[in-house]
Design an enzyme around this catalytic site. Sequence first.
Site, short mmCIF file in Angstrom:
data_model
loop_
_atom_site.label_atom_id
_atom_site.label_comp_id
_atom_site.label_asym_id
_atom_site.label_seq_id
_atom_site.Cartn_x
_atom_site.Cartn_y
_atom_site.Cartn_z
N HIS A 294 0.83 -1.21 0.00
CA HIS A 294 0.00 0.00 0.00
C HIS A 294 0.87 1.26 0.00
O HIS A 294 0.69 2.15 -0.84
CB HIS A 294 -0.91 -0.02 1.23
CG HIS A 294 -1.78 1.19 1.38
ND1 HIS A 294 -3.12 1.18 1.08
CD2 HIS A 294 -1.51 2.46 1.81
CE1 HIS A 294 -3.64 2.38 1.30
NE2 HIS A 294 -2.68 3.18 1.75
N GLU A 295 1.79 1.33 0.94
CA GLU A 295 2.63 2.53 1.05
C GLU A 295 3.55 2.68 -0.17
O GLU A 295 3.82 3.80 -0.60
CB GLU A 295 3.45 2.49 2.34
CG GLU A 295 2.61 2.47 3.63
CD GLU A 295 1.66 3.64 3.74
OE1 GLU A 295 1.93 4.71 3.16
OE2 GLU A 295 0.62 3.49 4.42
N HIS B 180 1.87 4.62 -2.88
CA HIS B 180 2.03 6.07 -2.75
C HIS B 180 3.39 6.51 -3.29
O HIS B 180 3.49 7.51 -4.01
CB HIS B 180 1.93 6.48 -1.28
CG HIS B 180 0.55 6.47 -0.71
ND1 HIS B 180 -0.51 7.12 -1.31
CD2 HIS B 180 0.05 5.91 0.43
CE1 HIS B 180 -1.60 6.95 -0.58
NE2 HIS B 180 -1.29 6.22 0.48
N HIS C 267 3.53 6.54 -7.01
CA HIS C 267 2.74 7.67 -7.52
C HIS C 267 3.63 8.91 -7.58
O HIS C 267 3.60 9.67 -8.56
CB HIS C 267 1.54 7.90 -6.60
CG HIS C 267 0.48 8.78 -7.18
ND1 HIS C 267 -0.68 9.09 -6.51
CD2 HIS C 267 0.38 9.44 -8.37
CE1 HIS C 267 -1.44 9.87 -7.25
NE2 HIS C 267 -0.81 10.10 -8.38
#
Length: 653
Positions: free
Chosen positions: A457-458, A461, A464
């Site tokens: 999940h992290e 980020h 991105h």
Amino acid sequence: MSACKRLLYFVRQRSLWTHVRRNVTTWSPVGAAFNAKPHRRLNLIEKNVGLFGVPELSCPAGFQAATETALKNTERLVGKACSCSPGVETVESFDQLSDGLCKVADLADFVKVAHPDPAFREAAEKTCIEIGTVVEKLNTNVKLCKSLKILLDNPDIVAKLDPNTRKVAELFMFDFEISGIHLDDKLRKEAVALHVKLLDLNNEFLVGAHLPNRIARSAIPEHLHLHFADEGSFIQVGGLHADSPDDLVREIAYRIYLYPNADLVDCLEELLKCRYKLAKLVGYDSYGHRALKGTMAKTPVHFQTQVDLDSNTAFNNKTLCSGLCFAHGRYNIEPSLYSPYLSLGACMEGLNNLFSQLYGVSLMSEHPSAGEVWSEDVRKLAVVHETEGLLGYIYCDFYHRQHKPQQDCHFTIRGGRWCQETGQYQLPVVVLMLSLPHPTKSAPTLLTPGMMENLFHEMGHAMHSMLGRTRYQHVTGTRCATDFAEVPSILMEYFATDYRVLSQFARHYETGQPLPESMVARLCESKKVCGAADIQLQIFYAVLDQIYHSKPQSRSTTEILKEMQQKFYGLPYTPNTAWQLRFSHLIGYGAKYYSYLMSRAVASMVWKQCFVQDPLNRDMGERYRQEMLAHGGAKEPMLMVEGNLPCPTFFPP
């Protein structure tokens, strides 16, 4: 890299444990780097380059020097923005102004919560408040706003702007509007004062939300002391210990960690009052209305529509609780059964393989210079594209340490942008912060399935931030609508539980045996059963956040929590607990925690339409990057979704 070279690399790195069998020596360099203790070169003459390579930050006092430099540049750029002819140069001046302040404030924002040295934390906190105060004054600077308004009010000038420049100009104007630029002098000063007060309250709440609670050693059975930090005659409880297999450990942690702190209760309630007062002052019905303007949801009313839809998909309370027991019993998803296959190095290798196949990107371990990192166990990764070259840097602060927040986070330290002044692209720098167990003498760090999903999940980020190539820093990477920013990270959770992805890296750290497909299937089936429970939990969090940021309530935040938990969640409220005091998302995600629900829906569409058939499809990876990741906040979120999906589905307008 040849198998022979990989073997030699691993032999050099594997001093942590000696009994590893030969068939596990196929870790890639990035996998081996995370499955071994860091080797710091002792060089007494090596120059201290400062945190993140910023020379001033070789000592705490350097924050003041960095702040003074940033503020001097701010004065110059304000003058430039107010005096230049309206056009692209105006927007570029605004972005340089934003970039100069953000590079110091964002770095300080991370250091104040993560650095082990209290002197660094204190200096960083002062910098955050000083620069934050300047930013709020700039957001109500009439002359500065007028220079932007002249540009946007001239149709001929606007027509000559490229779409990205026009969007960024509109976003800067939006910042002026929600800060109260339209108010008279007296009310503008009042708005600035409220903003400054909120900076202090936000910081006070964040610090308090992460502080451990303590209890007398004699109050806890002696055989359980080893699960908690020792503080003389007291035991420190710094988290919920949710992954502990011991029911009593989890109960003790829950009751002690969530025990109410009267000062923090007062802080939160004062913070919510100030937010409401500020929102009303600048013309909004509530802080929620102010916060949601410019997001995909638009207003709290549309959020409520999404809650109603999600609530209809969740099980009722009775089914929820029985479903949790059913999943654990039938599918045998005890985390300890999976952990040997999920060493940290294996998971990092898996991420490296995934990014290589989807985007042509590799993660390369680099040795940080003296003073560059804040703890010896922080790893530095260079993100390198096969044709575009170096894209940026990710600092991995993965291990638990005292005073470090036990919350998984992504921090932007420096945003990417095209620098007209140098003719080069400013490379993004981010930090991923987790709280994983340290390796032992006999084993590397082993992750539970939940820890592995959080890592993915992290990293969503982080990528991105890395894969965007925005012209302007103001819209770089995750600097986009909050309810869109979680889409890339939640999408990564789908990759984390797909056997076609897991089979490439999940193997036993001792034997090298792959994670059996049957175990992955059980994990996925259990997630389906527990999916309703997770939706209920997220709805509860999101509704609580919305109620807190609506009109003032006549009840305490704890009373509101108790009522909302009874209405929206399947597990009862535990007396003498105040979970909201650990809800640190109330600061960065105030009135926007619903973003996880909205982003989950969008990520589900992206997965089903783009990746479910082949999660390693390079064409789809490139399309996803170009349509959704590359733009940051420079393009409307729903237009990015529409451009990426073969069969777009829209939310209510």
